[in-house]
Design a protein around this motif. Structure first.
Motif, mmCIF file in Angstrom:
data_model
loop_
_atom_site.group_PDB
_atom_site.id
_atom_site.type_symbol
_atom_site.label_atom_id
_atom_site.label_comp_id
_atom_site.label_asym_id
_atom_site.label_seq_id
_atom_site.Cartn_x
_atom_site.Cartn_y
_atom_site.Cartn_z
ATOM 1 N N GLU A 32 24.982 -37.873 9.141
ATOM 2 C CA GLU A 32 23.866 -38.535 9.828
ATOM 3 C C GLU A 32 24.345 -39.802 10.536
ATOM 4 N N VAL A 33 25.156 -40.591 9.845
ATOM 5 C CA VAL A 33 25.687 -41.828 10.425
ATOM 6 C C VAL A 33 26.575 -41.508 11.624
ATOM 7 N N PHE A 34 27.431 -40.493 11.483
ATOM 8 C CA PHE A 34 28.324 -40.126 12.582
ATOM 9 C C PHE A 34 27.515 -39.721 13.817
ATOM 10 N N ALA A 35 26.491 -38.915 13.641
ATOM 11 C CA ALA A 35 25.675 -38.462 14.776
ATOM 12 C C ALA A 35 24.996 -39.636 15.481
ATOM 13 N N ALA A 36 24.420 -40.547 14.713
ATOM 14 C CA ALA A 36 23.760 -41.724 15.313
ATOM 15 C C ALA A 36 24.785 -42.621 15.999
ATOM 16 N N TRP A 37 25.925 -42.833 15.347
ATOM 17 C CA TRP A 37 26.987 -43.653 15.931
ATOM 18 C C TRP A 37 27.468 -43.036 17.242
ATOM 19 N N LYS A 38 27.704 -41.727 17.239
ATOM 20 C CA LYS A 38 28.211 -41.052 18.439
ATOM 21 C C LYS A 38 27.226 -41.172 19.601
ATOM 22 N N ALA A 39 25.957 -41.023 19.316
ATOM 23 C CA ALA A 39 24.944 -41.158 20.374
ATOM 24 C C ALA A 39 24.949 -42.566 20.951
ATOM 25 N N SER A 40 25.037 -43.560 20.096
ATOM 26 C CA SER A 40 25.083 -44.955 20.563
ATOM 27 C C SER A 40 26.341 -45.229 21.374
ATOM 28 N N MET A 41 27.467 -44.688 20.915
ATOM 29 C CA MET A 41 28.724 -44.903 21.625
ATOM 30 C C MET A 41 28.713 -44.191 22.976
ATOM 31 N N ALA A 42 28.100 -43.035 23.054
ATOM 32 C CA ALA A 42 28.007 -42.323 24.326
ATOM 33 C C ALA A 42 27.215 -43.142 25.333
ATOM 34 N N GLU A 43 26.165 -43.774 24.868
ATOM 35 C CA GLU A 43 25.362 -44.634 25.746
ATOM 36 C C GLU A 43 26.180 -45.843 26.194
ATOM 37 N N LEU A 44 26.887 -46.481 25.266
ATOM 38 C CA LEU A 44 27.714 -47.645 25.603
ATOM 39 C C LEU A 44 28.825 -47.268 26.577
ATOM 40 N N ALA A 45 29.394 -46.105 26.424
ATOM 41 C CA ALA A 45 30.486 -45.669 27.288
ATOM 42 C C ALA A 45 30.064 -45.484 28.740
ATOM 43 N N THR A 46 28.755 -45.408 29.005
ATOM 44 C CA THR A 46 28.292 -45.308 30.395
ATOM 45 C C THR A 46 28.447 -46.633 31.128
ATOM 46 N N CYS A 47 28.749 -47.689 30.416
ATOM 47 C CA CYS A 47 28.930 -49.011 31.016
ATOM 48 C C CYS A 47 30.411 -49.188 31.348
ATOM 49 N N PRO A 48 30.780 -49.174 32.621
ATOM 50 C CA PRO A 48 32.199 -49.222 32.992
ATOM 51 C C PRO A 48 32.888 -50.539 32.652
ATOM 52 N N ASN A 49 32.129 -51.570 32.328
ATOM 53 C CA ASN A 49 32.713 -52.869 31.990
ATOM 54 C C ASN A 49 33.030 -53.007 30.504
ATOM 55 N N VAL A 50 32.858 -51.949 29.735
ATOM 56 C CA VAL A 50 33.117 -51.997 28.293
ATOM 57 C C VAL A 50 34.358 -51.167 27.960
ATOM 58 N N SER A 51 35.249 -51.787 27.195
ATOM 59 C CA SER A 51 36.415 -51.107 26.630
ATOM 60 C C SER A 51 36.247 -51.096 25.121
ATOM 61 N N ILE A 52 37.024 -50.251 24.447
ATOM 62 C CA ILE A 52 36.883 -50.120 22.997
ATOM 63 C C ILE A 52 38.229 -50.234 22.307
ATOM 64 N N LYS A 53 38.221 -50.963 21.204
ATOM 65 C CA LYS A 53 39.407 -51.070 20.367
ATOM 66 C C LYS A 53 39.298 -50.031 19.253
ATOM 67 N N LEU A 54 40.382 -49.301 19.053
ATOM 68 C CA LEU A 54 40.416 -48.180 18.119
ATOM 69 C C LEU A 54 41.124 -48.593 16.838
ATOM 70 N N GLY A 55 40.374 -48.752 15.775
ATOM 71 C CA GLY A 55 40.938 -49.140 14.482
ATOM 72 C C GLY A 55 39.974 -50.047 13.741
ATOM 73 N N GLY A 56 40.488 -50.742 12.755
ATOM 74 C CA GLY A 56 39.695 -51.734 12.042
ATOM 75 C C GLY A 56 38.548 -51.191 11.218
ATOM 76 N N MET A 57 38.627 -49.934 10.793
ATOM 77 C CA MET A 57 37.524 -49.338 10.043
ATOM 78 C C MET A 57 37.828 -49.213 8.555
ATOM 79 N N MET A 58 38.882 -49.847 8.098
ATOM 80 C CA MET A 58 39.328 -49.702 6.711
ATOM 81 C C MET A 58 38.205 -49.959 5.708
ATOM 82 N N MET A 59 37.499 -51.033 5.847
ATOM 83 C CA MET A 59 36.440 -51.361 4.893
ATOM 84 C C MET A 59 35.100 -50.761 5.298
#
Length: 147
Positions: A32-59
């Motif tokens: 459930e969390v993954f699906a909601a997160w993915k939908a939010s990230m898909a919306e954010l990715a439509t903004c060309p001025n946003v980049s994403i850092k991959l990592g930092g999910m340990m905790m």
């Protein structure tokens, strides 16, 4: 997303794959969390001025009980845990707006530096050299104006 759209000239960097959570009220709700997160990230990715850092999910993901395990996760285990999130981010943002990150010294509580970077290498092992250059260096150079 609202902020990125309100300030389209601003260069915005989202950290830690958008901070998906796996503890507290989110524990036991991985799909459930993954699906909601993915939908939010898909919306954010439509903004060309946003980049994403991959990592930092340990905790944040709470996918590995560090207090009960005799050893930290291997790079293969970490790649398995983080892979779906990182692969989704790369798919949504592309290699030109995504970059690997370490969250050291915080991540040291759960994994060594070399194992972390080896996990990233495992996740993108099948990617082209150009994609790897973007994820491991090119995007960061451009976004942080390091050249």
């Amino acid at each position: 997303t609202d902020l990125a759209r309100a300030f389209p000239e601003a260069c915005i960097v989202m950290g830690h794959c958008g901070c998906p959570l796996g503890y507290g009220p989110y524990a036991g709700r991985k799909d459930e969390v993954f699906a909601a997160w993915k939908a939010s990230m898909a919306e954010l990715a439509t903004c060309p001025n946003v980049s994403i850092k991959l990592g930092g999910m340990m905790m944040r993901l709470a996918a590995y009980d560090y207090n009960t395990r005799p050893a930290p996760p291997t790079s293969a285990e970490l790649a398995s845990m983080w892979g779906p999130y990182i692969e989704t981010c790369i798919e949504l943002f592309g290699a030109d707006r995504a970059m690997f990150e370490s969250n050291f010294p915080v991540d040291r509580m759960g994994i060594g530096y070399a194992a972390l970077w080896n996990a990233f290498k495992r996740i993108v092992s099948g990617a082209s050299d150009g994609v790897k250059r973007g994820l491991f260096a090119g995007t960061a150079r451009r976004v942080y104006r390091l050249d």
